[in-house]
Scaffold this active site. Structure first.
Site, mmCIF file in Angstrom:
data_model
loop_
_atom_site.group_PDB
_atom_site.id
_atom_site.type_symbol
_atom_site.label_atom_id
_atom_site.label_comp_id
_atom_site.label_asym_id
_atom_site.label_seq_id
_atom_site.Cartn_x
_atom_site.Cartn_y
_atom_site.Cartn_z
ATOM 1 N N GLU A 1 16.128 21.349 -31.402
ATOM 2 C CA GLU A 1 14.734 21.819 -31.323
ATOM 3 C C GLU A 1 14.676 23.320 -31.012
ATOM 4 O O GLU A 1 13.868 24.045 -31.588
ATOM 5 C CB GLU A 1 13.944 21.032 -30.268
ATOM 6 C CG GLU A 1 13.654 19.595 -30.659
ATOM 7 C CD GLU A 1 12.794 19.469 -31.917
ATOM 8 O OE1 GLU A 1 12.066 20.409 -32.254
ATOM 9 O OE2 GLU A 1 12.879 18.414 -32.580
ATOM 10 N N TYR B 1 5.255 21.136 -27.371
ATOM 11 C CA TYR B 1 5.874 20.578 -28.571
ATOM 12 C C TYR B 1 7.293 20.067 -28.262
ATOM 13 O O TYR B 1 7.657 18.940 -28.596
ATOM 14 C CB TYR B 1 5.924 21.617 -29.718
ATOM 15 C CG TYR B 1 6.773 21.096 -30.836
ATOM 16 C CD1 TYR B 1 6.240 20.187 -31.743
ATOM 17 C CD2 TYR B 1 8.122 21.423 -30.936
ATOM 18 C CE1 TYR B 1 7.033 19.623 -32.728
ATOM 19 C CE2 TYR B 1 8.923 20.861 -31.903
ATOM 20 C CZ TYR B 1 8.372 19.970 -32.802
ATOM 21 O OH TYR B 1 9.168 19.392 -33.763
ATOM 22 N N ASP C 1 3.028 20.156 -34.309
ATOM 23 C CA ASP C 1 3.171 21.578 -34.642
ATOM 24 C C ASP C 1 2.199 21.899 -35.789
ATOM 25 O O ASP C 1 1.387 21.051 -36.172
ATOM 26 C CB ASP C 1 4.626 21.916 -35.011
ATOM 27 C CG ASP C 1 5.082 21.190 -36.277
ATOM 28 O OD1 ASP C 1 4.286 20.390 -36.839
ATOM 29 O OD2 ASP C 1 6.211 21.421 -36.718
#
Ligand code: SF4
Length: 294
Positions: free
Chosen positions: A33, A113, A131
């Site tokens: 990520e 997120y 997102d």
């Protein structure tokens, strides 16, 4: 057929095979990520496995030196991310792995997120990582236009209660939506090939050609640029780091000439110096007797 069922069938047939989709390890998920935050998927694929070989767990990364991590991150850009990643690894080595979305959020460098992504993908929590891609796809399906405001995220999250009814699909549905956003529901969507066209409020508009897709507006960058330089300082700071990575100790003037062909010691020395100071403050470089090193 339910939306989720259609989407998942499509995903199983056409979804992307990405290495971080074969793990539920929170460390591995976080590495992917953070790498994906500002770097393209294809580029991250080149770095992800190599990184995990060198730093296989929180503890190893927590103990890594600046030199090691800066070398390993070279080529991914936005170098501050790697310091933040190590900082998180240090905190987790000390206090243990967070168990909830809220606990992840407490860690510096983790926003809503990323906290949702680790909670969903590593810890099987029923939460949708939202997102801009997810806002675009779900907005088109539900409203007939993209959700444009992050304040709508609560509405989107609520909608997942009906959108994610399948057991265990809280992993696959978000991944399927990412792929739909990247392959089919792009800026100019290919609704004819979309598995959700019958459920989507936008499909008829797009298929009939009545939607005006605005051309990309290029917003002038607000990043600082020094006098006649072509790029913002961020680019030159990346170049400085590259020079220092390759040469163990180097003078400010040599760095100046290496990062910019038009470098003028009279006009640019203090600019280069100030960028080096910032890099030192962030923990990337150190300065001793006029020589800069990692
Ligand atoms: S039908 Fe078109 S607009 Fe709707 S989700 Fe599919 S690709 Fe996107």
């Amino acid at each position: 057929m339910k939306i989720a069922t259609k989407l998942l069938r499509w995903y199983r047939r056409l979804g992307r095979d990405l290495p971080w989709r074969n793990t539920r390890n929170p460390y591995h998920i976080l590495v992917s990520e953070v790498m994906l935050q500002q770097t393209q998927v294809d580029r991250v694929k080149l770095f992800y496995n190599r990184w995990l070989k060198q730093f296989p767990n929180w503890k190893r990364l927590a103990q890594a030196s600046n030199k090691e991590i800066i070398h390993a991150w070279a080529g991914l850009g936005y170098n501050r991310r790697v310091l933040a990643l190590r900082h998180i690894a240090q905190k987790i080595s000390e206090h243990g792995v967070p168990k909830t979305y809220e606990e992840w959020l407490i860690l510096k460098g983790i926003g809503p997120y990323t906290a949702s992504a680790i909670s969903a993908f590593a810890q099987k929590k029923r939460i949708l990582p939202i997102d801009t891609n997810i806002r675009r796809v779900l907005g088109r399906i539900l409203l007939g236009k993209p959700f444009s405001d992050p304040a709508d995220d609560k509405k989107i999250q609520k909608y997942t209660n009906t959108f994610l009814p399948l057991r265990g699909a809280y992993y696959d549905v978000p991944q399927a939506l990412f792929d739909l956003a990247s392959i089919t529901c792009t800026k100019t969507p290919n609704c004819g090939q979309c598995p959700l066209r019958q459920n989507c409020k936008s499909s008829k508009l797009f298929l009939s050609g009545t939607v005006h897709i605005p051309k990309r507006t290029i917003v002038a960058s607000k990043e600082h640029k020094h006098r006649n330089k072509s790029y913002p300082d961020r680019i030159y700071r990346g170049r400085i780091l590259k020079v220092v990575r390759e040469k163990s100790e180097v003078s400010i003037q040599k760095i100046g000439y290496a990062i910019d062909k038009t470098f003028d010691p009279k006009l640019d020395q203090s600019w280069v110096q100030s960028m080096i100071q910032r890099l030192s403050k962030e923990g990337f470089t150190k300065q001793k007797k006029g020589k800069i090193s990692l």
